[in-house]
Write a protein that holds these residues in place. Structure first.
Motif, short mmCIF file in Angstrom:
data_model
loop_
_atom_site.label_atom_id
_atom_site.label_comp_id
_atom_site.label_asym_id
_atom_site.label_seq_id
_atom_site.Cartn_x
_atom_site.Cartn_y
_atom_site.Cartn_z
N GLY A 264 0.84 -1.19 0.00
CA GLY A 264 0.00 0.00 0.00
C GLY A 264 0.87 1.23 0.00
N PRO A 265 0.25 2.40 -0.21
CA PRO A 265 1.01 3.63 -0.36
C PRO A 265 1.63 4.11 0.95
CG PRO A 265 -1.33 3.96 -0.90
CD PRO A 265 -1.19 2.58 -0.37
N MET A 266 2.54 5.07 0.82
CA MET A 266 3.11 5.74 1.99
C MET A 266 1.98 6.28 2.86
SD MET A 266 6.10 7.99 0.11
CE MET A 266 5.38 8.26 -1.51
N GLY A 267 2.09 6.08 4.15
CA GLY A 267 1.08 6.61 5.05
C GLY A 267 -0.15 5.74 5.21
N VAL B 128 10.86 -3.99 5.05
CA VAL B 128 11.85 -4.14 3.97
C VAL B 128 12.70 -2.87 3.83
CG1 VAL B 128 12.19 -4.58 1.50
CG2 VAL B 128 10.46 -5.87 2.76
N ASP B 129 12.09 -1.69 3.99
CA ASP B 129 12.87 -0.44 3.94
C ASP B 129 13.99 -0.47 4.98
OD1 ASP B 129 11.52 0.82 1.91
OD2 ASP B 129 10.24 2.03 3.23
N GLN B 130 13.64 -0.96 6.17
CA GLN B 130 14.60 -1.01 7.26
C GLN B 130 15.76 -1.95 6.92
OE1 GLN B 130 14.22 1.20 9.58
NE2 GLN B 130 16.23 0.55 10.36
N ARG C 281 18.10 -2.45 -4.69
CA ARG C 281 18.37 -2.86 -3.31
C ARG C 281 17.11 -3.35 -2.61
NH1 ARG C 281 21.80 0.38 -5.44
NH2 ARG C 281 23.97 0.50 -4.77
N GLU C 282 16.00 -2.68 -2.93
CA GLU C 282 14.71 -3.08 -2.35
C GLU C 282 14.33 -4.50 -2.83
OE1 GLU C 282 11.19 -1.03 -4.05
OE2 GLU C 282 10.53 -0.74 -1.98
N LYS C 283 14.56 -4.77 -4.11
CA LYS C 283 14.22 -6.07 -4.69
C LYS C 283 15.05 -7.18 -4.04
CE LYS C 283 13.72 -8.22 -9.23
NZ LYS C 283 13.55 -7.91 -10.65
N SER D 276 11.32 11.97 5.68
CA SER D 276 12.15 10.78 5.44
C SER D 276 11.86 10.12 4.09
CB SER D 276 11.93 9.76 6.56
OG SER D 276 10.59 9.26 6.49
N ARG D 277 10.86 10.64 3.37
CA ARG D 277 10.50 10.00 2.10
C ARG D 277 10.90 10.89 0.92
NH1 ARG D 277 6.69 8.45 6.08
NH2 ARG D 277 6.00 6.29 5.93
N PRO D 278 11.94 10.45 0.18
CA PRO D 278 12.49 11.30 -0.88
C PRO D 278 11.48 11.70 -1.94
CG PRO D 278 13.46 9.07 -0.91
CD PRO D 278 12.67 9.18 0.33
N LEU D 279 10.51 10.84 -2.23
CA LEU D 279 9.56 11.19 -3.30
C LEU D 279 8.65 12.35 -2.89
CD1 LEU D 279 8.52 7.62 -4.56
CD2 LEU D 279 10.18 9.20 -5.55
N LEU D 280 8.64 12.67 -1.57
CA LEU D 280 7.76 13.76 -1.11
C LEU D 280 8.52 15.03 -0.75
CD1 LEU D 280 5.23 11.77 1.12
CD2 LEU D 280 5.04 12.42 -1.28
N SER E 269 6.43 -5.84 5.95
CA SER E 269 5.93 -4.53 5.53
C SER E 269 6.78 -4.06 4.36
CB SER E 269 6.04 -3.57 6.72
OG SER E 269 5.79 -2.26 6.29
N THR E 270 6.15 -3.78 3.22
CA THR E 270 6.91 -3.40 2.02
C THR E 270 6.80 -1.89 1.79
OG1 THR E 270 4.98 -3.74 0.58
CG2 THR E 270 6.42 -5.63 0.93
N GLY E 271 7.76 -1.32 1.07
CA GLY E 271 7.69 0.09 0.70
C GLY E 271 6.61 0.28 -0.36
N GLY E 272 6.07 1.49 -0.43
CA GLY E 272 4.94 1.77 -1.32
C GLY E 272 5.19 1.45 -2.79
N GLY F 69 -0.13 3.01 6.86
CA GLY F 69 -0.05 2.39 8.19
C GLY F 69 0.60 1.01 8.16
N LYS F 70 1.39 0.72 7.12
CA LYS F 70 1.97 -0.62 6.99
C LYS F 70 2.86 -0.96 8.18
CE LYS F 70 3.86 0.30 2.99
NZ LYS F 70 3.52 1.63 2.48
N THR F 71 3.63 0.01 8.66
CA THR F 71 4.52 -0.27 9.78
C THR F 71 3.77 -0.33 11.10
OG1 THR F 71 6.33 0.79 8.59
CG2 THR F 71 6.63 0.47 10.95
C1 S3P Z 1 8.43 4.69 -1.35
C2 S3P Z 1 7.88 4.41 -0.14
C3 S3P Z 1 8.69 4.33 1.09
C4 S3P Z 1 10.14 3.98 0.73
C5 S3P Z 1 10.69 4.93 -0.28
C6 S3P Z 1 9.89 4.89 -1.58
C7 S3P Z 1 7.51 4.74 -2.53
O1 S3P Z 1 8.16 3.32 1.96
O2 S3P Z 1 10.25 2.66 0.25
O3 S3P Z 1 10.66 6.22 0.27
O4 S3P Z 1 8.00 4.63 -3.67
O5 S3P Z 1 6.28 4.87 -2.33
P1 S3P Z 1 6.76 3.49 2.78
O6 S3P Z 1 5.66 3.11 1.84
O7 S3P Z 1 6.91 2.52 3.90
O8 S3P Z 1 6.69 4.90 3.21
#
Ligand code: S3P
Length: 180
Positions: A11-14, A35-37, A62-64, A119-123, A79-82, A16-18
């Motif tokens: 699911g997307p950032m925010g 997985v981000d961790q 690296r995520e893969k 902490s989220r570079p895309l934002l 918990s996976t990144g968005g 509540g996955k973590t």
């Molecule tokens: C990303 C979401 C982040 C993290 C990175 C990229 C994304 O994880 O993997 O900043 O592309 O949506 P969360 O979904 O846990 O915030």
């Protein structure tokens, strides 16, 4: 009943996955892994720094690798990144190795929950709302493609979402111990 060795949250950032993931892991006696961790620990750098040095493509590699390693194990709440669902191999691995829960959240709730986040570079830009809409348009089909179950978290606290999910999972997910 759908058997799988791991539970996976997408699911997307925010969404509540973590926060939901930690609570759910406790309820089901699973080991929580973000997985981000794993990526951050392996690289010895924050996600922002990884993006700065190797770009989004380098982060995705690296995520893969981290996701593949985590999913080879059993008994995990992952918990996976968005953006993890963007990669087809990742989606196949998730479907093969887990019962996948899509935590949905709308852009308005995301903006509230992520308001102070740095902490989220895309934002890291001014037009966060547009960015979140664009990401949702691209990714929503992939979240739906991999999901065994979806929960809309818009109006839910992490505690309430965990209770709702625990009930749904008790009826739908059967933990299996099959090896990779
Ligand atoms: C990303 C979401 C982040 C993290 C990175 C990229 C994304 O994880 O993997 O900043 O592309 O949506 P969360 O979904 O846990 O915030």
């Amino acid at each position: 009943m759908n058997p799988a060795p791991n539970l996976i949250l997408v699911g997307p950032m925010g969404a509540g996955k973590t926060s939901i993931g930690r609570r759910l892991a406790e309820r089901f006696g699973l080991e929580f892994t973000d997985v981000d961790q794993v990526v951050v620990e392996r690289c010895g750098a924050t996600i922002n720094t990884i993006f700065e040095h190797v770009g989004e493509a380098g982060f995705r590699e690296r995520e893969k690798a981290a996701l593949g390693q985590v999913l080879a194990e059993t008994g995990k709440l992952v918990s996976t990144g968005g953006g993890a669902v963007l990669d087809r191999d990742n989606r196949l691995a998730m479907q093969r190795r887990g019962f996948v829960v899509y935590l949905r959240v709308g852009v308005d709730a995301q903006l509230k929950r992520l308001g102070r986040d740095r902490s989220r570079p895309l934002l890291q830009r001014g037009d966060r709302e547009q960015v979140l809409h664009d990401l949702a348009a691209t990714r929503e089909p992939f979240y739906l493609e991999v999901a065994d179950l979806m929960l809309d978290t818009d109006a839910m606290s992490p505690g309430a979402a965990t209770t709702a999910l625990a009930q749904l999972l008790a009826a739908q997910w059967q933990r299996s111990e099959q090896a990779a």
